[in-house]
Structures are given as C-alpha cells and as structure tokens.
Design an enzyme around this catalytic site. Structure first.
Site, PDB file in Angstrom:
ATOM      1  N   MET A 101      12.398  24.259   1.852  1.00 19.80           N
ATOM      2  CA  MET A 101      11.584  23.499   0.898  1.00 19.80           C
ATOM      3  C   MET A 101      12.423  22.688  -0.085  1.00 19.80           C
ATOM      4  SD  MET A 101       8.619  24.830  -1.726  1.00 19.80           S
ATOM      5  CE  MET A 101       7.533  25.387  -0.421  1.00 19.80           C
ATOM      6  N   ARG A 124     -10.192   0.941  15.612  1.00 18.97           N
ATOM      7  CA  ARG A 124     -10.385   1.825  14.461  1.00 18.97           C
ATOM      8  C   ARG A 124     -11.587   1.326  13.665  1.00 18.97           C
ATOM      9  NH1 ARG A 124      -4.444   2.075  11.749  1.00 18.97           N
ATOM     10  NH2 ARG A 124      -5.091  -0.084  11.342  1.00 18.97           N
ATOM     11  N   TYR A 162      16.970  29.719   7.714  1.00 16.73           N
ATOM     12  CA  TYR A 162      15.781  30.379   8.247  1.00 16.73           C
ATOM     13  C   TYR A 162      15.823  30.446   9.765  1.00 16.73           C
ATOM     14  CZ  TYR A 162      13.340  30.200   3.739  1.00 16.73           C
ATOM     15  OH  TYR A 162      12.968  30.393   2.438  1.00 16.73           O
ATOM     16  N   LYS A 167       0.844  -1.199   0.000  1.00 19.42           N
ATOM     17  CA  LYS A 167       0.000   0.000   0.000  1.00 19.42           C
ATOM     18  C   LYS A 167       0.880   1.251   0.000  1.00 19.42           C
ATOM     19  CE  LYS A 167      -0.412   0.083   5.053  1.00 19.42           C
ATOM     20  NZ  LYS A 167      -1.334   0.145   6.201  1.00 19.42           N
TER      21      LYS A 167
END
Length: 362
Positions: free
Chosen positions: A305, A134, A257, A38
């Site tokens: 990024m 779940r 940053y 998956k």
C-alpha cells in the site's frame, strides 16, 4: 501528516503540455482543438493545465458539469464541452449560466433541452454512435434529431460528434467503417463536426474536420503501441520518491508479501515511499523498470500500500534519500503500464491524494 513530510511527489511540466498541444495543432492545422482535461487533466491538475493552455487553446473538454464549473470558477473563459452532456434536467440552467457547450447523446437529454428555458441559445453537439456502441444516436436517426433541435428557438449552435473505438490501430478497417457511418449520418448537411481523439489527430487527417480532441497526447504519451515517428511528445509528469530504507539479503531469502521474489544472489534492497494507495500499480511484476539517481534498475517484490522494493545490487553509493523516478523522462509511464498489464491513462488518473503535484513552468 504534514503535506511535505513524505518524499513522494509528481512534477507536472506545463511547458511540455503546451508543446504537446502545439503538436496536436500542427497535425491538424485547419482544425480547432479542444484540450481534453477531464479526470483532473488525466491526473495532472485540471486548473493548472487549463490556465497554462488558456492563452492558446481553442477550448477544453471535460466529462461532466462539476469539472466544467471548476474551470469556470478558476477563471477559464474559453469554450468548454461537456463530453457526456448533462445527467439531470436541472443541470441545463447551470450549463446556460456558465456558457457551456454540451453533448446530447440520448432521447432523455434531447427532451430536457427542448423543455428548457435558457436565457441564451444553447450550444448542442449531437453524439452519433458510429460504432463505439456506448452512447449516441444511430446514424439513421441523426437527421430527425438534427431537425428537431434545429427547429427549437432556444438552441443555437448545432454540431455533431463521435468517438473512434480503434483509432489507436492505424489501418484497421473498423476506423473507415466508423468514418463512413458518421458521414452517412450527416447526409451531406453542413454540420460542424468533431471526430478525432489523439490517435486520429496523429494518423487520420480525413477525420480532423472542424474540432479535434487531443487527450493523452497532451500529457506526453503516444496513443499507439509504439511512439509516432513524427510526433515528438514530451512527458508531462515525473513521478518521484526516495529511498527510505536499505537492507542486504542473502541468497534464498524471500522479499515482501507472499515472498514472490526470492533472492538468487546477495541482494541489496531499497525501500521506496510509494505504493498502490498512491497510484503505483499493485500488479507491477518483478522487473518493472525504475530509475535510481538516473540509473535504471528494477522492481523486486510485491507492491504494497505504501512502499515498493527495488534492486540496488551494485549501487553501493545509493542510500537514504536518494531520488527514485517511478516514471517520467527516464522511465516512460507507458513502459511501466505495459509491464503492469495496464495503460498510462490508468496510471495518471489513479494518482492518489497523498501525491503532491508540483506544477513547473507556469
């Protein structure tokens, strides 16, 4: 942008995945094993992985119909289990046409199965909620659900499936509670069963039963906090990029940053073409391990990024184009994940579309 214009890529070692699947089989030799592919085979490329395993895998497991049909369209003819079943009644016709096996975990899905008119008997595995809470039927409801499906003329194979919540914590009492609740649900019925994820494959022989479901172990990561001493798993993904800039900073200079990292000595900085848009964890702290031309070093400065910065102090021979391993055989994805406060599953499945997958050992 040309697909090959950036040095970032992930090498997928298909031979390692085959090796890891064989380990799963060796730990549960009396069980069949569904290779869990998956989420694009945990970011490794579902079609390539399934094709690499098709000659020896007993079957595959995916989350949804779209993932199953992708495998069928690529030529995979082995059993494919839909771990979440179907999401609408009209999907059952496609399950029928593609010859899929589906989990039934709620009353709505059960009603859709009963109302269906398939061309061949449906294969249904009843999900038992043994404690994960779940999806799934309560253990005390299993007998009635099993009887209802068993009486349906167009339902063929019937199985039972559950999922462990804490199998990655060997010895935790909740594991035995779930196992006992699952067996209580079956009530002595001879029902084909599947319980074991990777952690249970490696540590809980009593849960192996008819079908196991190895997932993360296929990709070379231990499901436990520390590697299993007897399971020599091989990492299946090597995420690599290269140095694209080098600069020298004086003591006291901030980097990146927010100036999170401040140089405490003359520091040689390398800039690498990878960032959080590619799946490298944004919250990786200073000190997260990397390898430059095979030598260990550390992340310094905040992940952006498209770029990260690392410490090249003392590596005067390193320059533009020098390869950098983000994770793989030298730097474990589990190490990077632990440093960033996440898990290797998230790193793998978060690989961005800009990352080229290069499959080796087809």
């Amino acid at each position: 942008m040309n697909a090959s214009s950036r040095p970032l890529h992930a090498r997928i070692h298909l031979g390692a995945i085959r090796h890891n699947y064989r380990i799963a089989k060796a730990f549960a030799p009396s069980s069949r094993a569904l290779a869990v592919v998956k989420a694009n085979a945990y970011g490794h490329g579902a079609i390539a992985v399934a094709r690499a395993l098709a000659a020896e895998a007993d079957g595959f497991a995916v989350a949804c119909l779209e993932e199953a049909l992708e495998l069928r369209d690529s030529g995979i003819r082995d059993r494919i289990l839909l771990l979440e079943g179907v999401f609408a009644p009209d999907e059952i016709a496609q399950v029928d046409a593609a010859g899929l096996t589906m989990v039934v975990h709620c009353r709505a899905q059960l009603d859709w199965v009963l109302a269906a008119r398939p061309e061949r008997p449906l294969r249904c595995w009843i999900k038992v909620d043994s404690g994960m809470h779940r999806v799934g039927f309560a253990p005390e409801d299993f007998g009635a659900i099993h009887a209802e499906l068993g009486a349906c003329a167009h339902v063929g194979e019937l199985g039972a499936i559950t999922h462990f919540a804490r199998a990655d914590e060997p010895g935790h009492p909740f594991i035995q509670r779930q196992l006992a609740d699952f067996d209580r649900a079956l009530g002595g019925r001879a029902v084909m069963s599947s319980l074991s994820n990777s952690a249970a494959v490696l540590s809980l022989p009593s849960a192996h039963r008819d079908w196991t479901r190895p997932g993360i172990m296929l990709y070379g990561i231990s499901p436990f906090a520390v590697p299993h001493p007897a399971a020599e798993l091989r990492p299946a993904m090597t995420l690599e990029s290269a140095i694209i800039a080098v600069r020298d900073l004086a003591p006291g200079e901030p980097l990146g940053y927010g100036g999170r990292f401040v140089c405490d000595r003359p520091t040689r900085v390398g800039v690498v073409a990878v960032g959080y848009a590619d799946g490298y964890p944004r919250h990786a702290p200073d000190g997260t391990p990397l390898a430059v031309a095979g030598r260990p070093t550390r992340l310094i400065g905040r992940v952006s990024m498209d770029m990260i910065t690392l410490d090249l102090t003392g590596m005067e021979d390193v320059g533009l184009g020098t390869p950098v391993q983000l994770w793989g055989d030298r730097i474990s994805a589990a190490e990077v994940a632990q440093a960033a406060g996440t898990i290797a599953y998230e790193l793998f499945t978060g690989i961005g579309r800009r990352v080229r997958l290069i499959h080796e050992g087809v």
